[in-house]
Design a protein around this motif. Structure first.
Motif, PDB file in Angstrom:
ATOM      1  N   THR A   1       0.848  -1.191   0.000  1.00 23.09           N
ATOM      2  CA  THR A   1       0.000   0.000   0.000  1.00 23.09           C
ATOM      3  C   THR A   1       0.883   1.240   0.000  1.00 23.09           C
ATOM      4  O   THR A   1       1.871   1.304   0.731  1.00 23.09           O
ATOM      5  CB  THR A   1      -0.915   0.030   1.247  1.00 23.09           C
ATOM      6  N   VAL A   2       0.509   2.201  -0.827  1.00 23.48           N
ATOM      7  CA  VAL A   2       1.148   3.509  -0.802  1.00 23.48           C
ATOM      8  C   VAL A   2       0.200   4.436  -0.053  1.00 23.48           C
ATOM      9  O   VAL A   2      -0.957   4.604  -0.442  1.00 23.48           O
ATOM     10  CB  VAL A   2       1.419   4.042  -2.226  1.00 23.48           C
ATOM     11  N   TYR A   3       0.692   4.998   1.046  1.00 22.49           N
ATOM     12  CA  TYR A   3      -0.096   5.901   1.877  1.00 22.49           C
ATOM     13  C   TYR A   3       0.285   7.335   1.526  1.00 22.49           C
ATOM     14  O   TYR A   3       1.455   7.709   1.630  1.00 22.49           O
ATOM     15  CB  TYR A   3       0.178   5.646   3.359  1.00 22.49           C
ATOM     16  N   LEU A   4      -0.704   8.118   1.107  1.00 21.14           N
ATOM     17  CA  LEU A   4      -0.489   9.521   0.787  1.00 21.14           C
ATOM     18  C   LEU A   4      -1.159  10.380   1.858  1.00 21.14           C
ATOM     19  O   LEU A   4      -2.309  10.118   2.225  1.00 21.14           O
ATOM     20  CB  LEU A   4      -1.087   9.874  -0.579  1.00 21.14           C
ATOM     21  N   THR A   5      -0.456  11.386   2.336  1.00 17.01           N
ATOM     22  CA  THR A   5      -1.010  12.326   3.302  1.00 17.01           C
ATOM     23  C   THR A   5      -0.762  13.737   2.806  1.00 17.01           C
ATOM     24  O   THR A   5       0.387  14.131   2.584  1.00 17.01           O
ATOM     25  CB  THR A   5      -0.369  12.145   4.692  1.00 17.01           C
ATOM     26  N   TYR A   6      -1.848  14.469   2.623  1.00 14.97           N
ATOM     27  CA  TYR A   6      -1.772  15.855   2.162  1.00 14.97           C
ATOM     28  C   TYR A   6      -2.039  16.786   3.334  1.00 14.97           C
ATOM     29  O   TYR A   6      -2.973  16.577   4.109  1.00 14.97           O
ATOM     30  CB  TYR A   6      -2.801  16.121   1.066  1.00 14.97           C
ATOM     31  N   LYS A   7      -1.211  17.823   3.440  1.00 16.07           N
ATOM     32  CA  LYS A   7      -1.423  18.854   4.458  1.00 16.07           C
ATOM     33  C   LYS A   7      -1.275  20.216   3.800  1.00 16.07           C
ATOM     34  O   LYS A   7      -0.367  20.432   3.003  1.00 16.07           O
ATOM     35  CB  LYS A   7      -0.397  18.713   5.593  1.00 16.07           C
ATOM     36  N   GLU A   8      -2.152  21.098   4.173  1.00 13.91           N
ATOM     37  CA  GLU A   8      -2.083  22.454   3.659  1.00 13.91           C
ATOM     38  C   GLU A   8      -0.992  23.218   4.407  1.00 13.91           C
ATOM     39  O   GLU A   8      -0.850  23.086   5.626  1.00 13.91           O
ATOM     40  CB  GLU A   8      -3.434  23.142   3.867  1.00 13.91           C
ATOM     41  N   ILE A   9      -0.225  23.996   3.663  1.00 15.41           N
ATOM     42  CA  ILE A   9       0.795  24.849   4.284  1.00 15.41           C
ATOM     43  C   ILE A   9       0.096  26.107   4.783  1.00 15.41           C
ATOM     44  O   ILE A   9      -0.579  26.795   4.017  1.00 15.41           O
ATOM     45  CB  ILE A   9       1.913  25.219   3.293  1.00 15.41           C
ATOM     46  N   LYS A  10       0.233  26.364   6.070  1.00 15.55           N
ATOM     47  CA  LYS A  10      -0.351  27.583   6.643  1.00 15.55           C
ATOM     48  C   LYS A  10       0.432  27.959   7.900  1.00 15.55           C
ATOM     49  O   LYS A  10       1.088  27.128   8.507  1.00 15.55           O
ATOM     50  CB  LYS A  10      -1.829  27.407   6.938  1.00 15.55           C
TER      51      LYS A  10
ATOM     52  N   SER B   1       9.372   0.398   5.550  1.00 13.13           N
ATOM     53  CA  SER B   1       8.976   1.103   4.339  1.00 13.13           C
ATOM     54  C   SER B   1      10.158   1.128   3.376  1.00 13.13           C
ATOM     55  O   SER B   1      11.256   1.517   3.744  1.00 13.13           O
ATOM     56  CB  SER B   1       8.549   2.533   4.678  1.00 13.13           C
ATOM     57  N   GLN B   2       9.901   0.743   2.132  1.00  8.89           N
ATOM     58  CA  GLN B   2      10.981   0.656   1.143  1.00  8.89           C
ATOM     59  C   GLN B   2      11.158   1.935   0.321  1.00  8.89           C
ATOM     60  O   GLN B   2      12.207   2.164  -0.246  1.00  8.89           O
ATOM     61  CB  GLN B   2      10.736  -0.524   0.195  1.00  8.89           C
ATOM     62  N   SER B   3      10.100   2.737   0.220  1.00  6.87           N
ATOM     63  CA  SER B   3      10.157   3.978  -0.545  1.00  6.87           C
ATOM     64  C   SER B   3       9.318   5.036   0.159  1.00  6.87           C
ATOM     65  O   SER B   3       8.233   4.734   0.660  1.00  6.87           O
ATOM     66  CB  SER B   3       9.613   3.780  -1.962  1.00  6.87           C
ATOM     67  N   GLN B   4       9.832   6.262   0.162  1.00  4.49           N
ATOM     68  CA  GLN B   4       9.103   7.379   0.747  1.00  4.49           C
ATOM     69  C   GLN B   4       9.408   8.633  -0.063  1.00  4.49           C
ATOM     70  O   GLN B   4      10.460   8.722  -0.702  1.00  4.49           O
ATOM     71  CB  GLN B   4       9.518   7.595   2.202  1.00  4.49           C
ATOM     72  N   PHE B   5       8.478   9.569  -0.026  1.00  9.65           N
ATOM     73  CA  PHE B   5       8.703  10.821  -0.731  1.00  9.65           C
ATOM     74  C   PHE B   5       7.898  11.942  -0.094  1.00  9.65           C
ATOM     75  O   PHE B   5       6.987  11.710   0.694  1.00  9.65           O
ATOM     76  CB  PHE B   5       8.338  10.696  -2.216  1.00  9.65           C
TER      77      PHE B   5
ATOM     78  N   ILE C   1       5.649   4.902  -7.569  1.00 15.37           N
ATOM     79  CA  ILE C   1       5.708   6.068  -6.690  1.00 15.37           C
ATOM     80  C   ILE C   1       6.379   7.237  -7.408  1.00 15.37           C
ATOM     81  O   ILE C   1       5.917   8.377  -7.322  1.00 15.37           O
ATOM     82  CB  ILE C   1       6.437   5.722  -5.380  1.00 15.37           C
ATOM     83  N   LYS C   2       7.440   6.953  -8.121  1.00 15.58           N
ATOM     84  CA  LYS C   2       8.090   8.025  -8.886  1.00 15.58           C
ATOM     85  C   LYS C   2       7.128   8.594  -9.928  1.00 15.58           C
ATOM     86  O   LYS C   2       7.103   9.803 -10.164  1.00 15.58           O
ATOM     87  CB  LYS C   2       9.365   7.509  -9.543  1.00 15.58           C
ATOM     88  N   HIS C   3       6.318   7.722 -10.533  1.00 11.53           N
ATOM     89  CA  HIS C   3       5.341   8.196 -11.515  1.00 11.53           C
ATOM     90  C   HIS C   3       4.283   9.080 -10.839  1.00 11.53           C
ATOM     91  O   HIS C   3       3.868  10.092 -11.402  1.00 11.53           O
ATOM     92  CB  HIS C   3       4.671   7.017 -12.235  1.00 11.53           C
ATOM     93  N   ILE C   4       3.858   8.700  -9.647  1.00 10.54           N
ATOM     94  CA  ILE C   4       2.913   9.536  -8.901  1.00 10.54           C
ATOM     95  C   ILE C   4       3.520  10.918  -8.672  1.00 10.54           C
ATOM     96  O   ILE C   4       2.879  11.945  -8.921  1.00 10.54           O
ATOM     97  CB  ILE C   4       2.526   8.876  -7.556  1.00 10.54           C
ATOM     98  N   MET C   5       4.771  10.957  -8.227  1.00  9.30           N
ATOM     99  CA  MET C   5       5.444  12.235  -7.982  1.00  9.30           C
ATOM    100  C   MET C   5       5.505  13.079  -9.248  1.00  9.30           C
ATOM    101  O   MET C   5       5.251  14.286  -9.216  1.00  9.30           O
ATOM    102  CB  MET C   5       6.872  12.010  -7.491  1.00  9.30           C
ATOM    103  N   GLU C   6       5.844  12.449 -10.359  1.00 10.52           N
ATOM    104  CA  GLU C   6       6.035  13.167 -11.614  1.00 10.52           C
ATOM    105  C   GLU C   6       4.727  13.668 -12.211  1.00 10.52           C
ATOM    106  O   GLU C   6       4.741  14.561 -13.068  1.00 10.52           O
ATOM    107  CB  GLU C   6       6.751  12.261 -12.624  1.00 10.52           C
ATOM    108  N   THR C   7       3.595  13.095 -11.806  1.00 10.26           N
ATOM    109  CA  THR C   7       2.309  13.496 -12.387  1.00 10.26           C
ATOM    110  C   THR C   7       1.459  14.334 -11.440  1.00 10.26           C
ATOM    111  O   THR C   7       0.315  14.647 -11.771  1.00 10.26           O
ATOM    112  CB  THR C   7       1.519  12.252 -12.840  1.00 10.26           C
ATOM    113  N   ILE C   8       1.976  14.690 -10.287  1.00  3.53           N
ATOM    114  CA  ILE C   8       1.247  15.550  -9.353  1.00  3.53           C
ATOM    115  C   ILE C   8       0.984  16.905 -10.004  1.00  3.53           C
ATOM    116  O   ILE C   8       1.889  17.518 -10.561  1.00  3.53           O
ATOM    117  CB  ILE C   8       2.046  15.768  -8.037  1.00  3.53           C
ATOM    118  N   GLU C   9      -0.256  17.328  -9.923  1.00  2.00           N
ATOM    119  CA  GLU C   9      -0.617  18.682 -10.353  1.00  2.00           C
ATOM    120  C   GLU C   9      -1.493  19.283  -9.274  1.00  2.00           C
ATOM    121  O   GLU C   9      -2.492  18.689  -8.872  1.00  2.00           O
ATOM    122  CB  GLU C   9      -1.349  18.666 -11.699  1.00  2.00           C
ATOM    123  N   TRP C  10      -1.096  20.447  -8.797  1.00  2.00           N
ATOM    124  CA  TRP C  10      -1.854  21.110  -7.743  1.00  2.00           C
ATOM    125  C   TRP C  10      -3.085  21.771  -8.326  1.00  2.00           C
ATOM    126  O   TRP C  10      -3.041  22.331  -9.415  1.00  2.00           O
ATOM    127  CB  TRP C  10      -1.000  22.155  -7.043  1.00  2.00           C
ATOM    128  N   LYS C  11      -4.169  21.746  -7.573  1.00  3.82           N
ATOM    129  CA  LYS C  11      -5.373  22.487  -7.943  1.00  3.82           C
ATOM    130  C   LYS C  11      -5.305  23.821  -7.212  1.00  3.82           C
ATOM    131  O   LYS C  11      -5.029  23.865  -6.030  1.00  3.82           O
ATOM    132  CB  LYS C  11      -6.637  21.732  -7.536  1.00  3.82           C
TER     133      LYS C  11
END
Length: 192
Positions: free
Chosen positions: A82-91, A141-145, A181-191
């Protein structure tokens, strides 16, 4: 009777004589995974990305509405990972704290890991900057970003397997998912 005994001894001697035993070469487990096919994930999140189609559909998003924290799990049932993604707003100028937390998460594996390699990721066009870590050895964990735009968005991702971390056993799956995971990183686009 003596002739029969002598004949039996000669036959047994002829049959039992053969080539010297040769040790068998070491066998390696060969795991083959399908060529990845990626599809854009556009769900109610402050970002979009592409995920491999062999992963389960993303159905659950955890949200802390007060702090704008989102959690997304990308499950790979055939790979038991499983790849766990956690998003946090910068404030409130919390970027330094978010970076420190993401780096500390990786550094916790130094006691068990054989090595940790970090690669800087930068995509100025999409305003995505971050770091990818590959953890070698029997770490959990084998990969993190982590990736950020340094102004509004911060995303952390970690790969975990649903198995005891035996690096030799999970290595083929870890390599396959590292590329995802690298592909996820490379395709991130912020809304915005």
């Amino acid at each position: 009777m003596k002739k029969l005994l002598l004949l039996c001894i000669v036959i047994v001697s002829c049959i039992s004589c053969g080539n010297d035993p040769i040790p068998k070469p070491k066998a390696m487990l060969r795991l083959e995974y399908p060529q990845p096919k990626y599809k854009t994930v556009d769900i109610p999140l402050p970002f979009t990305f592409e995920k491999n189609e062999i992963a389960d559909p993303i159905s659950k998003i955890k949200l802390d509405g007060v702090n704008n924290i989102y959690g997304v799990n990308i499950n790979y049932p055939k790979l038991k990972g499983t790849v766990y993604l956690t998003y946090k707003e910068i404030k409130d100028n919390n970027l330094t704290d978010l970076l420190r937390d993401a780096q500390n998460l990786t550094q916790k594996h130094t006691m068990i890991a054989d090595e940790i390699e970090g690669d800087i990721y930068e995509n100025p066009k999409k305003k995505v900057f971050g770091m990818f870590y590959e953890v070698g050895g029997n770490a959990a964990s084998q990969s993190q970003f982590y990736v950020t735009d340094s102004i509004n968005h911060f995303l952390v991702g970690s790969l975990y397997f649903n198995a005891i971390p035996n690096y030799d056993s999970i290595y083929p799956a870890a390599v396959y998912l590292k590329d995802d995971i690298k592909h996820i990183m490379e395709t991130i686009e912020w809304k915005e």
